[in-house]
Scaffold this active site. Structure first.
Site, PDB file in Angstrom:
ATOM      1  CB  ALA A  65      -0.872  -0.012   1.243  1.00 52.93           C
ATOM      2  N   GLY A 112       0.335  -5.108   0.636  1.00 48.52           N
ATOM      3  CA  GLY A 112      -0.831  -5.162  -0.257  1.00 48.52           C
ATOM      4  C   GLY A 112      -0.478  -5.747  -1.620  1.00 48.52           C
ATOM      5  CD  GLU A 115      -2.583  -7.908   2.393  1.00 47.38           C
ATOM      6  OE1 GLU A 115      -2.519  -6.711   2.038  1.00 47.38           O
ATOM      7  OE2 GLU A 115      -2.981  -8.255   3.515  1.00 47.38           O
ATOM      8  CD  GLU A 135       1.457  -5.788   5.436  1.00 50.85           C
ATOM      9  OE1 GLU A 135       2.246  -6.707   5.779  1.00 50.85           O
ATOM     10  OE2 GLU A 135       0.669  -5.897   4.484  1.00 50.85           O
TER      11      GLU A 135
HETATM   12  N1  CO8 Z   1       4.557   3.245  -0.348  1.00 47.84           N
HETATM   13  C1  CO8 Z   1       4.968   4.425  -0.879  1.00 47.84           C
HETATM   14  N2  CO8 Z   1       6.158   4.573  -1.483  1.00 47.84           N
HETATM   15  C2  CO8 Z   1       6.975   3.488  -1.556  1.00 47.84           C
HETATM   16  C3  CO8 Z   1       6.612   2.261  -1.010  1.00 47.84           C
HETATM   17  C4  CO8 Z   1       5.331   2.144  -0.393  1.00 47.84           C
HETATM   18  N3  CO8 Z   1       4.863   0.986   0.103  1.00 47.84           N
HETATM   19  N4  CO8 Z   1       7.625   1.376  -1.206  1.00 47.84           N
HETATM   20  C5  CO8 Z   1       8.583   2.050  -1.873  1.00 47.84           C
HETATM   21  N5  CO8 Z   1       8.201   3.330  -2.068  1.00 47.84           N
HETATM   22  C6  CO8 Z   1       8.957   4.409  -2.723  1.00 47.84           C
HETATM   23  C7  CO8 Z   1      10.037   4.962  -1.804  1.00 47.84           C
HETATM   24  O1  CO8 Z   1       9.502   5.920  -0.909  1.00 47.84           O
HETATM   25  C8  CO8 Z   1      10.996   5.555  -2.813  1.00 47.84           C
HETATM   26  O2  CO8 Z   1      10.474   6.771  -3.270  1.00 47.84           O
HETATM   27  P1  CO8 Z   1      11.443   8.113  -3.265  1.00 47.84           P
HETATM   28  O3  CO8 Z   1      12.530   7.792  -4.259  1.00 47.84           O
HETATM   29  O4  CO8 Z   1      10.513   9.194  -3.701  1.00 47.84           O
HETATM   30  O5  CO8 Z   1      11.965   8.260  -1.885  1.00 47.84           O
HETATM   31  C9  CO8 Z   1      10.931   4.582  -3.979  1.00 47.84           C
HETATM   32  O6  CO8 Z   1       9.674   3.874  -3.833  1.00 47.84           O
HETATM   33  C10 CO8 Z   1      12.034   3.552  -3.974  1.00 47.84           C
HETATM   34  O7  CO8 Z   1      12.045   2.928  -2.697  1.00 47.84           O
HETATM   35  P2  CO8 Z   1      13.386   2.735  -1.830  1.00 47.84           P
HETATM   36  O8  CO8 Z   1      14.320   3.871  -2.052  1.00 47.84           O
HETATM   37  O9  CO8 Z   1      12.986   2.462  -0.429  1.00 47.84           O
HETATM   38  O10 CO8 Z   1      13.963   1.427  -2.546  1.00 47.84           O
HETATM   39  P3  CO8 Z   1      14.872   0.261  -1.879  1.00 47.84           P
HETATM   40  O11 CO8 Z   1      15.289  -0.591  -3.023  1.00 47.84           O
HETATM   41  O12 CO8 Z   1      15.917   0.849  -1.000  1.00 47.84           O
HETATM   42  O13 CO8 Z   1      13.872  -0.558  -0.926  1.00 47.84           O
HETATM   43  C11 CO8 Z   1      11.797  -1.682  -0.384  1.00 47.84           C
HETATM   44  C12 CO8 Z   1      12.779  -1.247  -1.502  1.00 47.84           C
HETATM   45  C13 CO8 Z   1      12.471  -2.754   0.490  1.00 47.84           C
HETATM   46  C14 CO8 Z   1      10.582  -2.266  -1.078  1.00 47.84           C
HETATM   47  C15 CO8 Z   1      11.432  -0.458   0.495  1.00 47.84           C
HETATM   48  O14 CO8 Z   1      11.022   0.603  -0.364  1.00 47.84           O
HETATM   49  C16 CO8 Z   1      10.319  -0.742   1.462  1.00 47.84           C
HETATM   50  O15 CO8 Z   1      10.548  -1.287   2.519  1.00 47.84           O
HETATM   51  N6  CO8 Z   1       9.088  -0.309   1.104  1.00 47.84           N
HETATM   52  C17 CO8 Z   1       7.928  -0.457   1.993  1.00 47.84           C
HETATM   53  C18 CO8 Z   1       7.468  -1.883   2.059  1.00 47.84           C
HETATM   54  C19 CO8 Z   1       6.296  -2.008   2.992  1.00 47.84           C
HETATM   55  O16 CO8 Z   1       6.383  -1.765   4.180  1.00 47.84           O
HETATM   56  N7  CO8 Z   1       5.162  -2.421   2.432  1.00 47.84           N
HETATM   57  C20 CO8 Z   1       3.938  -2.612   3.214  1.00 47.84           C
HETATM   58  C21 CO8 Z   1       3.116  -1.374   3.147  1.00 47.84           C
HETATM   59  S1  CO8 Z   1       1.682  -1.448   4.214  1.00 47.84           S
HETATM   60  C22 CO8 Z   1       0.601  -2.416   3.354  1.00 47.84           C
HETATM   61  O17 CO8 Z   1       0.842  -2.837   2.264  1.00 47.84           O
HETATM   62  C23 CO8 Z   1      -0.717  -2.664   4.054  1.00 47.84           C
HETATM   63  C24 CO8 Z   1      -1.669  -3.400   3.147  1.00 47.84           C
HETATM   64  C25 CO8 Z   1      -3.071  -3.294   3.698  1.00 47.84           C
HETATM   65  C26 CO8 Z   1      -4.084  -3.475   2.583  1.00 47.84           C
HETATM   66  C27 CO8 Z   1      -3.948  -2.360   1.591  1.00 47.84           C
HETATM   67  C28 CO8 Z   1      -4.428  -2.714   0.253  1.00 47.84           C
HETATM   68  C29 CO8 Z   1      -3.911  -1.770  -0.792  1.00 47.84           C
END
Ligand code: CO8
Length: 261
Positions: A65, A112, A115, A135
């Site tokens: 998400a 998500g 999922e 999450e």
């Molecule tokens: N949301 C928003 N932006 C994101 C997300 C995200 N989930 N993941 C990555 N990005 C963005 C980063 O902010 C970054 O943007 P910017 O360059 O503007 O700063 C860009 O994508 C690249 O990301 P990274 O620089 O972090 O890239 P890395 O290669 O260093 O890391 C990762 C990749 C490991 C994927 C890391 O980005 C990460 O940990 N992301 C978050 C993962 C996460 O926690 N996901 C769970 C989110 S909560 C959720 O999904 C709840 C679901 C509930 C149901 C919802 C249904 C839709």
């Protein structure tokens, strides 16, 4: 139809949806979710489509998400509005699709994103795929099927560890655990998943729908109930013109011409 956060096209009977927010790792914001829902609903009623393929392209499926969009939501918002991302839109559309829906996954399928892949009928993974429910790392938990579908797919031990610790599962482990149907080299993901979708799209659609229903029934019913349901469904296929066409074509050593009737 043109979209902001996805690409959509129909090719050889396959409705292809490509998540398209590369700068945000295809994070699922409300626009993307709504558009996926609309595209799936559109393919459902498009007679030229026999199978739906959802992919994030060759780098990443989706990193979950959109945390930046989600971070200021309150419990009251989520509860009263039924969390706009989960509500109806993509989850309902994928869940309720009668046509087969395949997820083709390269790179991260997290939160998500994971999922969404599990809501599809099956997953074809690139060797670069990484599945996870991270999450917990941002103080929340899976909210669109992660604790339920992952547990049903890989069992309690792995699902519990992944959801509690955020540990990701690589493609090989995911295949061993039964989360994905097979692994292909990353550079072949688009071609291999499309080939599979095209093959499915060429089959008898009413028979495909019945098979989907029966396999889904196996997940949530007793063996006896499932077997009874399957027997009736099998018998029902004999009401389809396609069944008679398929069997006659076999006997006459020719390719069947299914009319989806
Ligand atoms: N949301 C928003 N932006 C994101 C997300 C995200 N989930 N993941 C990555 N990005 C963005 C980063 O902010 C970054 O943007 P910017 O360059 O503007 O700063 C860009 O994508 C690249 O990301 P990274 O620089 O972090 O890239 P890395 O290669 O260093 O890391 C990762 C990749 C490991 C994927 C890391 O980005 C990460 O940990 N992301 C978050 C993962 C996460 O926690 N996901 C769970 C989110 S909560 C959720 O999904 C709840 C679901 C509930 C149901 C919802 C249904 C839709």
């Amino acid at each position: 139809m043109s979209y902001e956060c996805i690409l959509s096209e129909v090719k050889d009977g396959v409705g292809i949806i490509t998540l398209n927010r590369p700068k945000a790792m295809n994070a699922l914001n409300s626009t993307l979710c709504r558009e996926v829902g609309e595209a799936v609903d559109g393919f459902e009623v498009d007679d030229s489509v026999g199978c739906i393929l959802i992919t994030g392209g060759d780098q990443v499926f989706a990193a979950g998400a959109d945390i930046k969009e989600m971070k200021d939501q309150t419990f009251a918002d989520l509860y009263a509005k039924n969390f706009p991302y989960i509500q109806r839109d993509c989850w309902r559309a994928i869940d309720e699709a009668r046509k087969p829906v395949i997820a083709a996954v390269a790179g991260f399928a997290l939160g998500g994103g994971c999922e969404m892949t599990m809501a599809c009928d099956f997953i074809i993974a690139a060797d670069s795929a990484k599945f996870g429910q991270p999450e917990i790392g941002i103080g929340t938990m899976p909210g669109a099927g992660g604790t339920q579908r992952l547990t049903k797919a890989v069992g309690k031990a792995k699902a519990m560890e992944m959801c509690l610790s955020g540990r990701m599962m690589g493609a090989e482990e995911a295949e061993r655990a039964g989360l994905v149907s097979r692994i292909v080299p990353a550079e072949e993901l688009a071609e291999q998943s499309f080939k599979t979708a095209r093959k499915i799209a060429s089959m008898s659609r009413p028979a495909l729908t019945l098979i989907k229903e029966c396999v889904d029934m196996a997940v949530g019913s007793s063996l006896d109930d499932g077997l009874r349901f399957e027997r009736r469904a099998f018998e029902a296929t004999f009401a389809f013109e396609d069944c008679s066409e398929g069997m006659n074509a076999f006997a006459e050593k020719r390719k069947p011409e299914f009319k989806n009737r």
